[in-house]
Design an enzyme around this catalytic site. Structure first.
Site, PDB file in Angstrom:
ATOM      1  CD  GLU A  33      -2.930  -1.121   0.198  1.00 61.41           C
ATOM      2  OE1 GLU A  33      -3.132  -0.033  -0.392  1.00 61.41           O
ATOM      3  OE2 GLU A  33      -3.554  -2.156  -0.081  1.00 61.41           O
TER       4      GLU A  33
ATOM      5  CB  CYS B 157      -1.525   7.370   1.428  1.00 63.66           C
ATOM      6  SG  CYS B 157      -2.926   6.357   1.944  1.00 63.66           S
TER       7      CYS B 157
END
Length: 426
Positions: free
Chosen positions: A207, A241
């Protein structure tokens, strides 16, 4: 590390984790521990970068509670055998798919949402029937310490263990053989993890991140769109993010957007003292963000304090794709605004770069919405909204290309930590 991992492998091979009742019991135990320690968890994360109890609950703990509750409720169905059609050449027979846990899993968490991004994957791994070695980020040191204490004092280390440390400890873990590695963090470190996993052909979920654009095509409801963009950009001081990394909008809308955005920032009164803002994680990142600024292009904000690690919500105007601010993921409270004359040219510029983790489209046009969705590749996104796609566990969360490999959340997390055996029975 060798002793720990061998003990987890022995525990896994005892088949205890394959019991659905065992998995549910461990998930409920984790939920109870999180609830019992909320005050301690709040104090630790506030000490690390002054995140308020409200934000800690809304974007960390509440998400974990929801993940646990859904897993407990649906795990029996997720883990059950699934009958499938048997082809003609094999009749008479029956065919089915059997989900099974992968084994010993290493989870490396990230610092920006230290509870959510550490325990979230762990919940999925436990639900799937695995053992877990969790390595939280060492940057928010107090959250790492409280997680280690909470887990290591209440779980059998042969089943669930938190290992603290920095690069030496992480390297020592990566030198060992795991059945699954799940990493959340930067692209650079993700490549190191991927390389280490290749030695044993260990499956990996990465990720990562990237420069996620927010594309505005028209003025329809611009005031509401600006409100959503500003919230999404500056929550956690931009250290998210999937935050919108930069704005792309028609030249004709630039001034209206800037005026509305500046007013929205002023109205929100972003400040640590107001419990709606946080510090930058460390001085090094304050300096990194400061080096990305072009003072001549700062429309509002731009101030920062290295000692208190506070960086003002900042908007930059008249930015081009060649500017320094556009060469790396910002991961902080700076929002560059880039204008375009032609949407096709804007799409082309995005395509020239690595695939982003997210993309946000603000438009009243179905044609333009579909054009952008169909032409651009990205991990996840939203139309006339930012960030909130992550809250729907019915959709996978993950990247594509340099923004990540694999996905999780809800049943997708269960699948990430499982192998599906195909069985033919005659």
């Amino acid at each position: 590390m060798k002793t720990l991992i061998q003990s987890q492998r022995d525990f896994f091979n005892s088949n205890q984790t394959k019991s659905i009742d065992f998995r549910i019991a461990q998930l409920l135990k984790l939920r109870k521990l999180l609830q019992a320690n909320e005050q301690i968890l709040n104090e630790a994360i506030y000490a690390d970068f002054q995140k308020s109890a409200f934000d800690t609950y809304t974007n960390e703990l509440s998400i974990l509670y929801a993940e646990i509750d859904e897993s407990v409720r649906k795990i029996k169905n997720w883990a059950s055998r699934k009958r499938v059609t048997t082809n003609l050449v094999n009749l008479p027979a029956k065919s089915y798919i059997v989900p099974e846990p992968l084994g010993v899993c290493l989870i490396i968490g990230a610092w920006n949402y230290p509870y959510q991004l550490s325990f979230g994957p762990a919940i999925a791994a436990i639900a799937a029937g695995n053992t877990v070695v969790l390595k939280p980020s060492e940057l928010p040191i107090r959250t790492s310490q409280v997680m280690a204490k909470m887990i290591n004092e209440n779980f059998d280390p042969a089943f669930f263990k938190v290992v603290e440390g920095s690069i030496p400890e992480t390297n020592a873990l990566l030198a060992e053989r795991f059945d699954k590695i799940f990493f959340t963090g930067s692209v650079a470190v993700g490549k190191i993890v991927y390389q280490a996993a290749a030695k044993y052909l260990t499956p990996v979920t990465l990720e990562l991140g990237g420069k996620s654009p927010a594309i505005i095509t028209d003025a329809a409801n611009l005031k509401l769109h600006v409100k959503r963009i500003i919230w999404a950009k500056f929550i956690n001081a931009g250290q998210t993010c999937i935050a919108p990394d930069y704005i792309l909008l028609p030249k004709s809308l630039e001034q209206e957007f800037l005026t509305l955005a500046k007013a929205e920032i002023a109205q929100e009164h972003f400040a640590v003292a107001n419990d709606n803002y946080v510090q930058i994680i460390n001085t090094k990142n304050v300096q990194r963000l400061a080096n990305l600024l072009d003072p001549a292009k700062v429309y509002c904000g731009g101030g920062f304090n290295e000692q208190t690690r506070v960086f003002e919500p900042t908007i930059m105007q008249q930015v081009s794709f060649d500017d320094k601010i556009m060469q790396e993921e910002i991961f902080g409270p700076i929002l560059p605004v880039i204008t375009y004359e032609n949407l096709d040219e804007a799409i082309s510029e995005i395509k020239k770069r690595e695939k982003p983790l997210s993309c946000y489209v603000f438009t009243s046009s179905t044609t333009l919405k579909n054009k952008i969705i169909n032409e651009l590749s990205f991990g996840s996104g939203a139309i006339n909204e930012c960030i909130m796609q992550i809250t729907n566990s019915n959709m996978p969360f993950g990247g594509v290309g340099e923004s990540g490999i694999g996905a999780y959340h809800g049943e997708f997390g269960f699948k990430t930590f499982s192998h599906f055996k195909s069985m033919l029975e005659k």
